[in-house]
Design an enzyme around this catalytic site. Sequence first.
Site, PDB file in Angstrom:
ATOM      1  N   HIS A  65      45.340  25.710  51.070  1.00  0.00           N
ATOM      2  CA  HIS A  65      44.030  25.835  51.722  1.00  0.00           C
ATOM      3  C   HIS A  65      44.063  26.711  52.970  1.00  0.00           C
ATOM      4  CE1 HIS A  65      39.915  24.104  52.638  1.00  0.00           C
ATOM      5  NE2 HIS A  65      39.900  24.182  51.319  1.00  0.00           N
ATOM      6  N   HIS A 102      37.455  30.023  41.038  1.00  0.00           N
ATOM      7  CA  HIS A 102      37.270  28.938  42.003  1.00  0.00           C
ATOM      8  C   HIS A 102      35.862  28.387  41.825  1.00  0.00           C
ATOM      9  CE1 HIS A 102      36.203  27.530  46.160  1.00  0.00           C
ATOM     10  NE2 HIS A 102      37.428  27.057  46.118  1.00  0.00           N
TER      11      HIS A 102
END
Length: 442
Positions: free
Chosen positions: A237, A337
């Site tokens: 992340h 994504h």
Amino acid sequence: MVLNFTSSLDDNIWVVSAQLHYYVMIFGPLGKITQMECEIFLVIDQFLRLEHLSICECGPVFYFRVPPRWLFVRVETADDTVGWGESTLEGHTEAVEGAMKDLQERFTGADADNIQDIWQTAYMMRFYRGGPVLMSALSGLDIALWDIKGKRLGVPVWHLLGGKVRDRVKVYGWIGGDHPKDVLSAALERKQQGFTAVKMNGTDAISWIDSPDVLKGTVERIRQVRFVNMDVGVDFHGRVHKGMAKQLAKLLEPYQPLFIEEPLLPTQPDEIADISRIVSTPIALGERLYTRYEFRPYFEKHAIDIAQPDVSHCGGITELRNIASLAETYDVALAPHCPLGPIALAACVQVALSAPNFVIQEMSWKMHYNTDDPEAADLHTYMANPQVFDIKEGYIGALQGPGIGIEIAEGLVRIASEKYMSSRSAWRNPVWRGSDGGLREW
């Protein structure tokens, strides 16, 4: 906001079209006509529709801010065809809404059939171009235009992208939340739901250089998930800085993660390439890259193995397909994504079905952002046909409906949006600080 498209159709043509469809549906199953005759009739019908669809003129654009954190875009034609897009940019909703107003002003009266021209004009018309806000606004418009084109022609978008190269799409779900925990029970639950793969955050908040002990929990969580025979992607992340990311990537390597996502912030292609060279685990990245131009240095530096563009950020179906094709030339896989809403997922699936290098699709069903929301709005909440996303053996089937292949419950969207706008602020990502009070990457 809404785009309004106008078309004038010859009524007689559509009567003939309806008769052809009726003839095929009634007599085909009875064996009264051959398979070849059925196909010929449908080709004739397609020709009639193509020849008599007139220019669509764009009108106003409607957007709907809905729980948990999504921004839907609605476009309508004069013949009552409705297209849906999604411009969700988590944490920057109001900015995208402002950009949508600019697109509305620019494209009112434009020919909505010319999706490529609209895309290029929207991207190039201002001196300052690209970036998350402008590209997210364009994404919603682009998806809605593709949805309308497919619906008006009576075919799924994947048909317009050259047809499908697979019959189903592999998917993964999320476990563990922002502060990863209880991953074993969550992985087992996902397995019961039909998934064979999951993704989880690798770490909680972490300092630039932290104690090696903070990485032990990550390794144990990955070990637990792999122990129950689930594939697992590990999302760093962008939280983990280079000194710690190198250590963590090496520690995880023996457990063969499906991929490591955003090992560093997506402003560091050279440093990510360095990590890629020291581990065999596939490196994935792309949710914070907004066009093929931003992916290019990662491909040229051989920094990533999996491209993860987000269809609601990168420029919609048009640019997602461009990125997929560019990635293929570098032998890079595609795994879009999508921790977002059903419209974004449906748009991703259209490209996934038609892109040879597609490998796996993220989906937000029962994700922590959804289940933790006060309204508990989830992937299926605003859908009239949620069964199209049923998971079997780790896959969802090819979407067969026209356009992007899903039906949105518009009445529910309008009610939810009105309540959301009147009672809540737009979603914001949390701000994390370490024990010393310094900022940490979220």
